[in-house]
Write an enzyme that holds these catalytic residues in place. Structure first.
Site, short mmCIF file in Angstrom:
data_model
loop_
_atom_site.label_atom_id
_atom_site.label_comp_id
_atom_site.label_asym_id
_atom_site.label_seq_id
_atom_site.Cartn_x
_atom_site.Cartn_y
_atom_site.Cartn_z
NE ARG A 67 -3.77 0.00 0.45
CZ ARG A 67 -4.98 0.06 -0.12
NH1 ARG A 67 -5.52 -1.02 -0.69
NH2 ARG A 67 -5.64 1.18 -0.12
CB VAL A 68 1.29 4.09 -2.12
CG1 VAL A 68 2.25 3.19 -2.90
CG2 VAL A 68 -0.04 4.22 -2.86
CG ASP A 69 -3.64 3.63 1.15
OD1 ASP A 69 -2.98 2.69 1.64
OD2 ASP A 69 -4.76 3.48 0.63
CG ASP A 70 -1.39 7.08 6.01
OD1 ASP A 70 -0.20 6.74 5.83
OD2 ASP A 70 -1.76 8.26 6.01
CB VAL A 71 -4.47 0.81 3.97
CG1 VAL A 71 -4.92 -0.63 4.22
CG2 VAL A 71 -5.69 1.71 3.75
#
Ligand code: 6R9
Length: 692
Positions: A560-564
């Site tokens: 993941r590149v997000d905050d997941v």
């Protein structure tokens, strides 16, 4: 044609060896072990010759058609299902570009069908009535059961009739909070039969998380069981539901019926808490209803189910899937990615509480008339050989699991595997997170005896079904790569600015144009749907994952590149864990990041700032972890609490997680530029406290 297609075309000569792939290091399945040096694993001629897609040429031919003529490609496949009425001339319509107006995806609109009918009645009518639909294996070895397609249809009809009797109708939500009993797929199918919208909540979620979901979708009924054994522990699910229903009532959502299955091996009914008038025992009521039930015919675009999943911010999102596209897509991806034959025995270890259990325990396999194993227990109970015991017991041919399970069993040594025959196995599968090459090799060499291709399937709750996946028999595999897109899927890799990258590259994984299994909205929040998935890179669906493509065109997912955060294949939003932590009266602020973990893939690492004057203590650490367990579920508990006198913030107050990730993973020489921080000294304080 798309770039991807050009790319595929440029390799069109595979696998003769004259294409772009270097075959110097290739091994043929079964010929020798996959090892560090051998980075290409070729399907054996015996496997390919019997495979549905026997060569890369065949794949390329079908893929090309699916991109050039999606309407023709998918309507031919959809015609294999039963439609009470065919869809309109326009097979699909889509707008995936926010600049051109609201995002809108429709497939087979105007077509009238029913997924339950296609999974059960159609198969019974085709002569599969006496075939085993489900083998159920309980927590304890020796506890088991099974249902034929005819049995399953009858059970589903009884429950469907019960639900209608209590007033559940088309479009009503039903929350299902059950462990992996046969009653779980039965409940899903019963809802589908009467066009009720199921929302399965994984039975490891806490009362609070369950309440949040109930409050959001306002179900007419909740279906649960009194308790479940997980390994050697007993969990009282009904008590959790009771608490959740009190909570949701406070939010103005009261549920009239709680249908409870008596799971006798875990708990007797006499000791189960009960609310007269609201609660009903499944065994006392459902079997009284007739074993046939008319189907509620629905439009292809009517909702089939809601499934809540975590995002990088805010509360969980209700991913909405509709009927026709989901049906066609899950069935077709299942068939090709596992090279499914009617004689296969299929086991997916996922729980129906997650998307994998929706698409590939329940719908995809049953739509194909497959025999499915539903396993209630834990894979390491009573010992780490349990999976292979089950494989031998039922002669499993297709085995689909998650890298975290592979890694945890790998640690226990080969003996637990090799003491079982496993010779029935034909194809292995992996899902949930990137599979690291060493786990891939162990899975391939030890579990599959270097015989069975591995389908490493990349997809998401949102995509409904496989997006990037090997088709065993068609392509040489590379350990750790999900290989190439499924038919009709156009993955693109873009840079920061949303520019499509070509050839060997690395960036953000997006998808251009729709596929039948795509989710249609986030329940009650179409704006969030557009903002999260379609605004970051206009013109594309943005997956939230990073990806690179190598010189041979293989795709390598990088996480993941997000905050997941992806813990054991479970998606957890850092914001959800943070909000649980700050609800603790002694916590002033929290920031949560993922760190690498040998077995779980990622683990949760929390930086916690305490209320002024509160001292650090072991007891407080435990109570913070317990708060997260109670509010979300045990699977979301942080492995680390790092005391933080302050958090690194920019002058505008934004927490710099990049720095926290480096501190958490002890990469202190890679902290990068800290001069933009409002107070750079907090970094040194955090480093000083790292082992406290
Ligand atoms: C099916 C499922 C989706 C996220 C996804 C990605 C990760 C899933 C993967 C994979 C690499 C694979 N993921 N499968 N990463 N290779 N084969 O897991 O859905 O729970 O929504 O999670 O899981 O990061 O974005 P979901």
């Amino acid at each position: 044609t798309s770039d991807h297609l050009r790319h595929v075309d440029s390799m069109g000569t595979l696998p003769s060896g004259t294409g772009k792939i270097s075959y110097l290091n290739a091994v043929i399945l079964g010929d020798s072990l996959a090892s560090e040096e051998n980075d290409l694993v070729l399907p054996s001629p015996e496997f390919s010759s019997q495979a549905l897609i026997p060569s890369s040429d065949k794949y390329i031919e079908m893929y090309r058609r699916s991109i050039v003529d999606p309407a023709g490609f998918w309507s031919e496949i959809a015609s294999l299902f039963y439609w009470k009425q065919k869809w309109s001339d326009q097979v699909y319509s889509e707008n995936m570009d926010v600049r051109k107006g609201p995002i809108n995806i429709e497939w087979f609109k105007g077509g009238i069908t029913n997924v339950c009918f296609n999974a059960l009645d159609r198969n019974v009518q085709a002569g599969l009535g006496a075939k085993t639909a489900i083998y159920w294996e309980g927590n304890e070895p020796g506890q088991d059961g099974s249902l034929t397609y005819t049995d399953l249809l009858e059970r589903v009809c009884q429950l469907a009739n019960y639900l209608k009797d209590i007033g559940v109708g088309k479009g009503d939500a039903v929350v299902i909070y059950l462990p992996m009993l046969m009653e779980l797929p039965i409940a899903m199918l019963a809802c589908a039969r009467i066009a009720a919208v199921h929302s399965v909540v994984f039975a490891g979620f806490s009362a609070e998380s369950l309440a949040q979901r109930i409050t959001d979708c306002k179900p007419k009924a909740v279906i649960t069981c009194n308790a479940v054994c997980r390994g050697s522990k007993v969990i009282h699910l009904k008590d959790i539901v009771d608490t959740a229903l009190v909570e949701s009532a406070k939010n103005g959502v009261s549920v009239d019926v709680c249908l409870t299955y008596e799971n006798q091996s875990a708990m007797k009914r006499e000791t189960t808490n009960w609310m007269e008038g609201r609660d009903a025992w499944w065994q006392d009521t459902v079997p009284k209803f007739p074993t046939t039930c008319d189907v509620e015919w629905v439009d292809a675009e009517d909702p089939l189910f809601l499934l809540y999943t975590s995002g990088s911010t805010g509360k969980p999102k209700g991913v909405l899937h509709t009927t026709g596209g989901f049906m066609v897509y899950t069935a077709t991806t299942f068939k090709y990615a596992f090279d499914y034959k009617l004689s296969d025995i299929y086991w997916c270890t996922a729980d129906c509480g997650w998307i994998t259990g929706h698409s590939y325990v329940t719908y995809g396999p049953l739509l194909n008339g497959a025999t499915v194993i539903v396993f209630e227990g834990a894979p390491n109970y009573p010992d780490p050989g349990r999976c292979w015991d089950i494989v031998d017991k039922y002669k499993v041919t297709l085995f689909y699991t998650a890298p975290t399970l592979v890694r945890s069993l790998m640690r226990e040594g080969n003996e637990y595997v090799t003491r079982y025959s496993r010779k029935s196995l034909r194809v292995l599968g992996s899902v949930g997170e990137p599979i690291n090459p060493s786990a891939w090799r162990w899975f391939f060499n030890v579990v599959g005896d270097s015989r069975c291709p591995i389908s490493d399937t990349w997809w998401q709750t949102e995509t409904g079904g496989f997006m990037i996946t090997p088709l065993p028999g068609a392509w040489p595999l590379k350990p750790g790569s999900a290989t190439f897109p499924f038919f009709g899927v156009q993955p693109v890799i873009v840079d920061d600015k949303g520019t499509e990258l070509e050839g060997e590259c690395s960036g953000y994984l997006c998808v251009k144009s729709s596929w039948p299994g795509a989710f249609r909205t986030l329940y009650g929040d179409h704006e969030r749907y557009e903002t999260t998935y379609f605004k970051p890179f206009p013109g594309y669906y943005f997956s939230g994952d990073g990806c690179s493509r190598d010189k041979d065109g293989y795709h390598w997912l990088t996480g993941r590149v997000d905050d997941v955060i992806n813990v054991s294949g479970h998606r957890i939003g850092s914001a959800e864990v943070e909000s649980a932590l700050v609800s603790h009266p002694q916590c002033a602020e929290a920031a949560v990041v993922g760190v690498e973990h040998e077995v779980k893939g990622q683990a949760i690492y929390a930086f916690v700032t305490l209320v002024e004057g509160v001292p650090y203590s072991e007891e407080l650490r435990k109570s913070l972890v317990a708060t997260v367990r109670n509010q979300i579920g045990a699977f979301a508990a942080p492995d680390n609490i790092h005391w933080a006198p302050g958090l690194p913030k920019t002058r505008s107050g934004k927490i710099m997680r990049r720095i926290l990730r480096k501190i958490a993973s002890r990469q202190l020489d890679e902290l990068g530029d800290t001069s933009t921080l409002a107070d750079p000294s907090v970094v040194d304080q955090l480093i000083a406290l790292r082992d406290c």
